[in-house]
Design an enzyme around this catalytic site. Structure first.
Site, PDB file in Angstrom:
ATOM      1  N   SER A 136      -1.142  11.676  10.664  1.00 46.34           N
ATOM      2  CA  SER A 136      -1.276  10.444  11.449  1.00 46.34           C
ATOM      3  C   SER A 136      -1.071  10.629  12.946  1.00 46.34           C
ATOM      4  O   SER A 136      -0.025  11.085  13.370  1.00 46.34           O
ATOM      5  CB  SER A 136      -0.228   9.423  10.995  1.00 46.34           C
ATOM      6  OG  SER A 136      -0.587   8.884   9.791  1.00 46.34           O
ATOM      7  N   HIS A 192      -6.906   7.960  12.541  1.00 46.53           N
ATOM      8  CA  HIS A 192      -7.194   9.198  11.805  1.00 46.53           C
ATOM      9  C   HIS A 192      -8.639   9.583  12.085  1.00 46.53           C
ATOM     10  O   HIS A 192      -9.546   9.142  11.386  1.00 46.53           O
ATOM     11  CB  HIS A 192      -7.042   9.004  10.292  1.00 46.53           C
ATOM     12  CG  HIS A 192      -5.647   8.716   9.847  1.00 46.53           C
ATOM     13  ND1 HIS A 192      -5.197   9.009   8.585  1.00 46.53           N
ATOM     14  CD2 HIS A 192      -4.604   8.169  10.496  1.00 46.53           C
ATOM     15  CE1 HIS A 192      -3.931   8.648   8.484  1.00 46.53           C
ATOM     16  NE2 HIS A 192      -3.554   8.119   9.632  1.00 46.53           N
ATOM     17  N   HIS A 236      -6.740  10.085   2.484  1.00 45.96           N
ATOM     18  CA  HIS A 236      -5.572   9.679   1.694  1.00 45.96           C
ATOM     19  C   HIS A 236      -5.985   9.111   0.341  1.00 45.96           C
ATOM     20  O   HIS A 236      -7.050   8.509   0.203  1.00 45.96           O
ATOM     21  CB  HIS A 236      -4.767   8.615   2.456  1.00 45.96           C
ATOM     22  CG  HIS A 236      -4.059   9.140   3.654  1.00 45.96           C
ATOM     23  ND1 HIS A 236      -4.682   9.296   4.876  1.00 45.96           N
ATOM     24  CD2 HIS A 236      -2.779   9.564   3.822  1.00 45.96           C
ATOM     25  CE1 HIS A 236      -3.805   9.793   5.739  1.00 45.96           C
ATOM     26  NE2 HIS A 236      -2.657   9.970   5.135  1.00 45.96           N
ATOM     27  N   TYR A 263      -4.765   6.522  -1.010  1.00 44.44           N
ATOM     28  CA  TYR A 263      -4.854   5.047  -0.972  1.00 44.44           C
ATOM     29  C   TYR A 263      -6.216   4.528  -0.507  1.00 44.44           C
ATOM     30  O   TYR A 263      -6.491   3.344  -0.604  1.00 44.44           O
ATOM     31  CB  TYR A 263      -3.735   4.435  -0.104  1.00 44.44           C
ATOM     32  CG  TYR A 263      -3.708   4.891   1.344  1.00 44.44           C
ATOM     33  CD1 TYR A 263      -4.700   4.548   2.251  1.00 44.44           C
ATOM     34  CD2 TYR A 263      -2.644   5.656   1.817  1.00 44.44           C
ATOM     35  CE1 TYR A 263      -4.665   4.962   3.574  1.00 44.44           C
ATOM     36  CE2 TYR A 263      -2.589   6.085   3.128  1.00 44.44           C
ATOM     37  CZ  TYR A 263      -3.601   5.731   3.997  1.00 44.44           C
ATOM     38  OH  TYR A 263      -3.557   6.158   5.293  1.00 44.44           O
ATOM     39  N   GLU A 264      -7.065   5.441   0.002  1.00 47.74           N
ATOM     40  CA  GLU A 264      -8.412   4.989   0.375  1.00 47.74           C
ATOM     41  C   GLU A 264      -9.223   4.620  -0.859  1.00 47.74           C
ATOM     42  O   GLU A 264     -10.248   3.948  -0.762  1.00 47.74           O
ATOM     43  CB  GLU A 264      -9.126   6.082   1.184  1.00 47.74           C
ATOM     44  CG  GLU A 264      -8.491   6.345   2.549  1.00 47.74           C
ATOM     45  CD  GLU A 264      -9.212   7.467   3.278  1.00 47.74           C
ATOM     46  OE1 GLU A 264     -10.406   7.319   3.563  1.00 47.74           O
ATOM     47  OE2 GLU A 264      -8.575   8.507   3.527  1.00 47.74           O
ATOM     48  N   ALA A 291       3.308  12.208   9.257  1.00 42.10           N
ATOM     49  CA  ALA A 291       4.321  11.292   9.767  1.00 42.10           C
ATOM     50  C   ALA A 291       5.061  10.751   8.551  1.00 42.10           C
ATOM     51  O   ALA A 291       4.442  10.513   7.510  1.00 42.10           O
ATOM     52  CB  ALA A 291       3.657  10.157  10.528  1.00 42.10           C
ATOM     53  N   MET A 311       2.901   9.155   2.540  1.00 37.21           N
ATOM     54  CA  MET A 311       1.770   8.864   1.649  1.00 37.21           C
ATOM     55  C   MET A 311       0.770  10.017   1.584  1.00 37.21           C
ATOM     56  O   MET A 311      -0.420   9.791   1.368  1.00 37.21           O
ATOM     57  CB  MET A 311       1.048   7.597   2.141  1.00 37.21           C
ATOM     58  CG  MET A 311       1.943   6.386   2.318  1.00 37.21           C
ATOM     59  SD  MET A 311       1.059   4.994   3.020  1.00 37.21           S
ATOM     60  CE  MET A 311       2.423   3.885   3.415  1.00 37.21           C
ATOM     61  N   SER A 312       1.245  11.247   1.791  1.00 38.00           N
ATOM     62  CA  SER A 312       0.278  12.357   1.858  1.00 38.00           C
ATOM     63  C   SER A 312       0.936  13.669   1.437  1.00 38.00           C
ATOM     64  O   SER A 312       1.997  13.689   0.820  1.00 38.00           O
ATOM     65  CB  SER A 312      -0.271  12.480   3.287  1.00 38.00           C
ATOM     66  OG  SER A 312       0.735  12.929   4.172  1.00 38.00           O
ATOM     67  N   ASN A 352       9.604   6.772  11.869  1.00 37.95           N
ATOM     68  CA  ASN A 352      10.342   5.502  11.768  1.00 37.95           C
ATOM     69  C   ASN A 352      11.499   5.677  10.792  1.00 37.95           C
ATOM     70  O   ASN A 352      11.495   6.599   9.970  1.00 37.95           O
ATOM     71  CB  ASN A 352       9.403   4.389  11.254  1.00 37.95           C
ATOM     72  CG  ASN A 352       8.744   4.777   9.934  1.00 37.95           C
ATOM     73  OD1 ASN A 352       7.775   5.525   9.904  1.00 37.95           O
ATOM     74  ND2 ASN A 352       9.296   4.291   8.834  1.00 37.95           N
ATOM     75  N   HIS A 393       1.825   0.325  10.964  1.00 40.70           N
ATOM     76  CA  HIS A 393       1.094   1.583  11.154  1.00 40.70           C
ATOM     77  C   HIS A 393       1.058   1.954  12.640  1.00 40.70           C
ATOM     78  O   HIS A 393       1.130   3.132  13.005  1.00 40.70           O
ATOM     79  CB  HIS A 393      -0.327   1.418  10.595  1.00 40.70           C
ATOM     80  CG  HIS A 393      -1.189   2.636  10.741  1.00 40.70           C
ATOM     81  ND1 HIS A 393      -0.851   3.848  10.178  1.00 40.70           N
ATOM     82  CD2 HIS A 393      -2.368   2.842  11.393  1.00 40.70           C
ATOM     83  CE1 HIS A 393      -1.789   4.743  10.484  1.00 40.70           C
ATOM     84  NE2 HIS A 393      -2.707   4.157  11.224  1.00 40.70           N
TER      85      HIS A 393
HETATM   86  N1  HPA Z   1       6.787   5.077   4.445  1.00 46.14           N
HETATM   87  C1  HPA Z   1       5.669   5.636   3.928  1.00 46.14           C
HETATM   88  N2  HPA Z   1       4.828   6.349   4.655  1.00 46.14           N
HETATM   89  C2  HPA Z   1       5.106   6.538   5.947  1.00 46.14           C
HETATM   90  C3  HPA Z   1       6.252   5.987   6.539  1.00 46.14           C
HETATM   91  C4  HPA Z   1       7.133   5.225   5.753  1.00 46.14           C
HETATM   92  O1  HPA Z   1       8.180   4.705   6.204  1.00 46.14           O
HETATM   93  N3  HPA Z   1       6.238   6.355   7.844  1.00 46.14           N
HETATM   94  C5  HPA Z   1       5.123   7.111   8.015  1.00 46.14           C
HETATM   95  N4  HPA Z   1       4.428   7.211   6.875  1.00 46.14           N
END
Ligand code: HPA
Length: 278
Positions: free
Chosen positions: A34, A65, A87, A89-90, A117, A215-216, A239, A251
């Site tokens: 990301s 992306h 990903h 989730y796509e 990320a 998520m990856s 985060n 995001h």
């Molecule tokens: N959760 C899931 N995926 C993420 C996060 C998160 O807090 N931060 C960056 N990708």
């Protein structure tokens, strides 16, 4: 050994690469997560091909992306860089998610470096921190190795006791030290997304031993490990995970923190990638 029968999309993509770049010998392949598409600029880029021209990759559908496959020559050596990732989730299946690992293997790459990320679960993790992965928990609700194996040389029941190569992990830390950046170490928990987690989920994942969440990465790492590649992965904590503060997760926040970390990550990778060939 099983007979190698590459998928049609792998054969077609190799043909496009041969026609565009001729005889290349990448020793490493990098997948940028990301907001890190610009990392390429610091790694002596040569030329790129958009994903939509590569059967097996297709177009990315997420803002922030970009989707290009680069040939770069940091330190004078061929390296492949996937600028942007696909990903789960796509909702288009596993093929574009694991294609970087399959293509890297097909081109003789020995090391796959994955970046992403991630939300920080462990208490010491703060936005901007770098976490080198030592292991993962696959909570994606699926697994790219189910059903017909994506490559005949992946065993039906692959060992996963060292998915992330311990020597490579040490090298990541050494290069971090040499470039004056602290590299923490930990376990990544992968979910399908696209929703962020609830605070209750994060509390549960913390008790299971997860240090960061995203998520990856896990599917590519599993496939590359099955193919016998050395795998390394670095998360940028973008985060605090849900419930660790009162702010809502977006995001855009993830992308913004990643952008701030970009110069540090570029410096790390510009030193690390040539060192992988030593
Ligand atoms: N959760 C899931 N995926 C993420 C996060 C998160 O807090 N931060 C960056 N990708």
């Amino acid at each position: 050994m099983a007979e190698e029968t590459p998928s049609p999309s792998l054969l077609q993509t190799r043909k496009i690469l041969d026609e565009t770049w001729g005889d290349i010998h990448p020793h490493a392949c990098l997948v940028c997560g990301s907001g890190w598409g610009e990392i390429v600029d610091g790694l002596s880029p040569i030329s790129s091909i958009p994903y939509e021209k590569l059967p097996g990759m297709g177009s990315t559908t997420v803002d922030g992306h970009v989707g290009n496959l680069w040939l770069a020559k940091p330190g004078g050596l061929d390296v492949l860089i996937f600028q942007g990732r696909r990903h789960f989730y796509e909702g288009v299946g596993w093929e574009p998610v694991i294609f970087p690992a399959l293509l890297a293997h097909a081109l003789g790459v020995s090391t796959l470096l994955l970046t992403n990320a991630a939300g920080g679960i462990r208490e010491d993790l703060q936005p901007g921190d770098f976490l080198a992965l030592s292991d993962h928990l696959n909570f994606m609700g699926g697994n790219p190795l189910i059903g017909q194996c994506p490559h005949p040389s992946i065993p039906r029941f692959p060992d996963q006791s060292k998915v992330y190569d311990p020597d490579l992990l040490n090298k990541i830390k050494q290069v971090g030290h040499a470039t004056e950046q602290e590299i923490k170490e930990g376990t990544y928990l992968a979910l399908s997304g696209p929703a962020f987690e609830t605070p209750a989920e994060i509390r549960a994942f913390a008790s299971l031993g997860a240090d960061a969440v995203g998520m990856s990465t896990t599917p590519e790492a599993m496939v590359a490990n099955g193919l016998g590649l050395k795998v390394g992965a670095i998360s940028c904590i973008s985060n605090l995970a849900a419930g660790r503060n009162s702010d809502a997760l977006t995001h855009e926040d993830v992308t913004r923190t990643s952008e701030l970390a970009l110069p540090r990550m570029t410096r790390l990778l510009a030193h690390l990638i040539p060192a992988l060939a030593e």
